[in-house]
Design an enzyme around this catalytic site. Structure first.
Site, PDB file in Angstrom:
ATOM      1  N   THR A  12       0.858  -1.136   0.076  1.00  0.00           N
ATOM      2  CA  THR A  12       0.178   0.026  -0.091  1.00  0.00           C
ATOM      3  C   THR A  12       0.858   1.344  -0.141  1.00  0.00           C
ATOM      4  O   THR A  12       0.372   2.385  -0.791  1.00  0.00           O
ATOM      5  CB  THR A  12      -1.051   0.155   1.142  1.00  0.00           C
ATOM      6  N   SER A  41       1.639  -7.327  -1.246  1.00  0.00           N
ATOM      7  CA  SER A  41       2.286  -8.340  -0.591  1.00  0.00           C
ATOM      8  C   SER A  41       1.479  -9.829  -0.727  1.00  0.00           C
ATOM      9  O   SER A  41       2.124 -10.596  -0.243  1.00  0.00           O
ATOM     10  CB  SER A  41       2.699  -8.125   0.880  1.00  0.00           C
ATOM     11  N   THR A  80       1.604  -4.668   4.111  1.00  0.00           N
ATOM     12  CA  THR A  80       1.303  -5.285   5.502  1.00  0.00           C
ATOM     13  C   THR A  80       0.824  -6.487   5.341  1.00  0.00           C
ATOM     14  O   THR A  80       1.070  -7.239   6.513  1.00  0.00           O
ATOM     15  CB  THR A  80       0.422  -3.961   6.132  1.00  0.00           C
ATOM     16  N   ASP A  81       0.141  -6.902   4.354  1.00  0.00           N
ATOM     17  CA  ASP A  81      -0.630  -8.183   4.381  1.00  0.00           C
ATOM     18  C   ASP A  81       0.213  -9.299   5.049  1.00  0.00           C
ATOM     19  O   ASP A  81      -0.104 -10.116   5.690  1.00  0.00           O
ATOM     20  CB  ASP A  81      -1.344  -8.579   3.276  1.00  0.00           C
TER      21      ASP A  81
END
Ligand code: ASP
Length: 334
Positions: free
Chosen positions: A12, A54, A85-86
């Site tokens: 992101t 990710s 972040t995932d």
């Protein structure tokens, strides 16, 4: 001034709106230009390893990240990896096994909003990540997010939208950023060699099976033909079911063990880990069958540690020994 290499991978933080949702498109150079204050901390160079959500990263990308750090290790004082972040917690754990005993810090960060959004968390997270990467007390792999410094083997994404997206699982945060300064809670006093240990292999054939009440054990037989290890996310402190006294589940596990494959029991409870000896449903399978248990190791660390171990050896006794040998505080409460 310290020299820090930014390795950009997407996420992101690097995303822009497209006709079909946010997608990473912002380059490593553009990311750095959004935080001009970094120039007062260190000399920054950038490298674009990939530009992916990710969700689309796998073992090969973790190996490429480790290789990129290895190739550039002598030329820089630290590394910051921007990342979605995932799956950042998986990458942080994987890198903790692939690059061990690193005197120089390796810091993963990202954001919940794109760096071009007005109220983004990206600029702060990036600045904090560099602040930590420049610090004399910083070593090894950590994740820096929302002012927290979390061990690479202890991080988990626990919020999908809020800025405080990551938690340190069953281990204290190493430090926080307060008033623009690092405040350490767990100072690292270890002595580090000049050069870390780099590993170059992972076994991707690791499956995680989450148990639900009434689960059909035949899934384990199917998985055995396709995987080298299965991690069972069981209930509570750990155990496996035998519905109406039926031994199909334990038989399937014995079959896995007899073929020299790895079975790990973990828990789907978010905190405090396993303790399989407590209940009959866990006791015998632990003692008689030779399954491994996670104790207080987070799932992200269990998955990547098993991939790392099976990348080096398939010998069950060695697998057991290495699994229970702590790496970067991944397992403490055995
Ligand atoms: N889907 C994004 C990713 O993991 C989410 C984020 O970065 O926050 O790449």
């Amino acid at each position: 001034m310290k020299k820090i290499l930014l390795i950009a991978t997407g996420g992101t933080i690097a995303s822009k709106p497209t006709g079909s949702g946010l997608a990473p498109q912002i380059t490593s150079e553009e990311i750095i230009s959004c935080v001009p204050e970094l120039a007062s901390l260190c000399q920054v160079s950038t490298l674009q390893l990939c530009n992916l959500d990710s969700t689309n990263l796998n073992c090969d990308h973790w190996l490429a990240m480790a290789r990129c750090i290895e190739d550039n290790y002598r030329d820089y004082d630290g590394f910051v990896i921007t990342h979605g972040t995932d799956t950042m917690a998986y990458s942080a754990a994987a890198l903790s096994y692939l690059v061990q005993n690193s005197r120089k810090p390796i810091v993963l960060t990202g954001s919940q909003k794109s760096i071009y959004v007005r109220d983004t968390d990206a600029r702060r997270n990036l600045y904090d990540a560099f602040l930590y990467a420049c610090d004399e007390q910083a070593h090894n792999v950590h994740l820096v997010f929302d002012g927290k410094v979390i061990l690479g083997t202890r991080a988990r994404k626990t919020r999908t939208k809020s800025f405080n997206a990551f938690s340190s699982i069953d281990y204290p945060e190493i430090a926080v950023v307060r008033g623009g300064k690092l405040v350490y809670f767990v100072p690292d006093t270890a002595a580090y060699p000049r050069y870390p240990l780099f590993y170059h292999a992972l076994d991707p054939k690791v499956f995680v099976l989450k148990l639900i009440p009434g689960i059909d054990p035949s899934i384990l037989t199917y998985l055995k033909d396709h995987y080298d290890a299965v991690i069972l996310e069981s209930f509570g402190v750990g155990g496996v079911p035998s519905y109406n006294g039926d031994s199909a589940f334990t038989d399937a596990i014995r079959d896995w063990i007899d073929s020299g494959k790895t079975v790990v029991i973990t828990t789907q409870v978010p905190h405090e880990g396993s303790d399989m000896g407590v209940y009959e449903v866990g006791h015998s399978i632990k003692n008689d069958y030779g399954v491994l248990e996670n104790y207080d190791m987070p799932l992200e660390a269990v998955v990547t540690k098993i991939m790392w171990i099976l990348g080096q050896t398939k010998d069950p006794e060695l697998v057991r020994y290495i699994f229970y040998t702590p790496v970067q505080k991944d397992i403490i409460a055995t």
